[in-house]
Write an enzyme that holds these catalytic residues in place. Structure first.
Site, PDB file in Angstrom:
ATOM      1  N   GLY A  50      34.308  19.373 -70.417  1.00  0.00           N
ATOM      2  CA  GLY A  50      33.511  20.491 -70.917  1.00  0.00           C
ATOM      3  C   GLY A  50      34.418  21.535 -71.526  1.00  0.00           C
ATOM      4  O   GLY A  50      35.601  21.622 -71.172  1.00  0.00           O
ATOM      5  N   GLN A  55      37.327  29.493 -74.588  1.00  0.00           N
ATOM      6  CA  GLN A  55      38.546  28.711 -74.360  1.00  0.00           C
ATOM      7  C   GLN A  55      39.286  28.387 -75.652  1.00  0.00           C
ATOM      8  O   GLN A  55      40.440  27.960 -75.605  1.00  0.00           O
ATOM      9  CB  GLN A  55      38.225  27.416 -73.594  1.00  0.00           C
ATOM     10  CG  GLN A  55      37.764  27.687 -72.164  1.00  0.00           C
ATOM     11  CD  GLN A  55      37.495  26.390 -71.420  1.00  0.00           C
ATOM     12  OE1 GLN A  55      36.429  25.812 -71.541  1.00  0.00           O
ATOM     13  NE2 GLN A  55      38.483  25.915 -70.670  1.00  0.00           N
ATOM     14  N   CYS A 102      40.478  23.110 -64.750  1.00  0.00           N
ATOM     15  CA  CYS A 102      40.015  23.793 -65.953  1.00  0.00           C
ATOM     16  C   CYS A 102      41.079  23.620 -67.031  1.00  0.00           C
ATOM     17  O   CYS A 102      42.272  23.753 -66.739  1.00  0.00           O
ATOM     18  CB  CYS A 102      39.798  25.271 -65.631  1.00  0.00           C
ATOM     19  SG  CYS A 102      39.254  26.251 -67.042  1.00  0.00           S
ATOM     20  N   LEU A 103      40.650  23.335 -68.236  1.00  0.00           N
ATOM     21  CA  LEU A 103      41.604  23.166 -69.337  1.00  0.00           C
ATOM     22  C   LEU A 103      42.371  24.451 -69.609  1.00  0.00           C
ATOM     23  O   LEU A 103      43.427  24.424 -70.232  1.00  0.00           O
ATOM     24  CB  LEU A 103      40.861  22.717 -70.609  1.00  0.00           C
ATOM     25  CG  LEU A 103      40.278  21.299 -70.578  1.00  0.00           C
ATOM     26  CD1 LEU A 103      39.343  21.081 -71.760  1.00  0.00           C
ATOM     27  CD2 LEU A 103      41.377  20.240 -70.569  1.00  0.00           C
ATOM     28  N   HIS A 144      30.225  25.614 -64.099  1.00  0.00           N
ATOM     29  CA  HIS A 144      31.583  25.999 -64.510  1.00  0.00           C
ATOM     30  C   HIS A 144      31.573  26.650 -65.900  1.00  0.00           C
ATOM     31  O   HIS A 144      32.205  27.678 -66.125  1.00  0.00           O
ATOM     32  CB  HIS A 144      32.456  24.735 -64.492  1.00  0.00           C
ATOM     33  CG  HIS A 144      33.892  24.939 -64.872  1.00  0.00           C
ATOM     34  ND1 HIS A 144      34.922  24.859 -63.974  1.00  0.00           N
ATOM     35  CD2 HIS A 144      34.467  25.220 -66.076  1.00  0.00           C
ATOM     36  CE1 HIS A 144      36.079  25.077 -64.601  1.00  0.00           C
ATOM     37  NE2 HIS A 144      35.824  25.304 -65.878  1.00  0.00           N
ATOM     38  N   GLU A 145      30.809  26.060 -66.828  1.00  0.00           N
ATOM     39  CA  GLU A 145      30.821  26.561 -68.214  1.00  0.00           C
ATOM     40  C   GLU A 145      30.047  27.872 -68.353  1.00  0.00           C
ATOM     41  O   GLU A 145      30.462  28.756 -69.105  1.00  0.00           O
ATOM     42  CB  GLU A 145      30.264  25.506 -69.182  1.00  0.00           C
ATOM     43  CG  GLU A 145      30.986  24.160 -69.176  1.00  0.00           C
ATOM     44  CD  GLU A 145      32.481  24.249 -69.418  1.00  0.00           C
ATOM     45  OE1 GLU A 145      32.940  25.187 -70.088  1.00  0.00           O
ATOM     46  OE2 GLU A 145      33.209  23.379 -68.898  1.00  0.00           O
ATOM     47  N   HIS A 148      32.263  30.555 -67.459  1.00  0.00           N
ATOM     48  CA  HIS A 148      33.206  30.918 -68.531  1.00  0.00           C
ATOM     49  C   HIS A 148      32.595  31.986 -69.446  1.00  0.00           C
ATOM     50  O   HIS A 148      33.293  32.882 -69.919  1.00  0.00           O
ATOM     51  CB  HIS A 148      33.551  29.690 -69.390  1.00  0.00           C
ATOM     52  CG  HIS A 148      34.767  28.940 -68.934  1.00  0.00           C
ATOM     53  ND1 HIS A 148      35.995  29.540 -68.782  1.00  0.00           N
ATOM     54  CD2 HIS A 148      34.934  27.629 -68.614  1.00  0.00           C
ATOM     55  CE1 HIS A 148      36.877  28.613 -68.380  1.00  0.00           C
ATOM     56  NE2 HIS A 148      36.261  27.456 -68.263  1.00  0.00           N
TER      57      HIS A 148
HETATM   58 ZN    ZN Z   1      37.092  25.746 -67.510  1.00  0.00          ZN
END
Ligand code: ZN
Length: 170
Positions: A50, A55, A102-103, A144-145, A148
């Site tokens: 995701g 991000q 998380c990226l 999670h998103e 963000h």
């Molecule tokens: Zn993330």
């Protein structure tokens, strides 16, 4: 389009509340380009399931979920799910402690309590509203998103992190 650099923790854009996409922005060149860049960037991350717009440095309420989250193989035609101005309509009472990465927080993982099921309401790229009932990994990614887009990282939900090799990052 373009694979963008993924912003890392410490960058203020990850802590901002992202702006809603306005009705007139649907089908605009800018939104189309943003979504394409997000798709290209996420598709280029073997370990990513995701990605939210902040991000890649854009503070807009957009995230995408990789088709990999549904466990589809390379030759299937499923596409990534694009969610614009998403809200979580419903969370299950049952929850599980899940290992998350998380990226934007490279190399670390932590255990986070997430509802097992989540219903999301969002708009697609053409501005059509839809709802989606996610469970398991997809429900986890929704939570999670959406975090963000509120400037929240999974780190805020846990006291401890650890280094590990894990296949899913968002
Ligand atoms: Zn993330």
């Amino acid at each position: 389009m373009a694979i963008k650099e993924i912003v890392q923790e410490g960058d203020p854009v990850l802590r901002k509340t992202a702006e809603a996409v306005a009705p007139e922005e649907f089908n605009s060149k800018e939104l189309t380009e943003l979504i394409q860049n997000m798709q290209d960037t996420l598709d280029a991350c073997d370990d990513g399931v995701g990605l939210a717009a902040p991000q890649i440095g854009i503070s807009k309420r957009v995230f995408i979920i990789s088709k990999k989250a549904w466990g589809v193989s390379e030759n299937e035609t499923a596409t990534n799910l694009v969610c614009i101005n998403p809200t979580i309509e419903k969370l299950s009472k049952s929850s599980s402690l899940l290992e998350e990465g998380c990226l934007s927080v490279r190399g670390l993982f932590g255990y986070v309590e997430r509802a097992d099921k989540a219903r999301i309401r969002a708009y697609n790229q053409d501005g059509k509203p839809f709802t989606y009932n996610g469970s398991g990994l997809v429900a986890e990614i929704f939570q999670h998103e959406v975090d963000h887009l509120s400037g929240i990282l999974y780190l805020d939900h846990t006291d401890t992190t650890h280094k590990a090799n894990h296949e899913h990052k968002h």
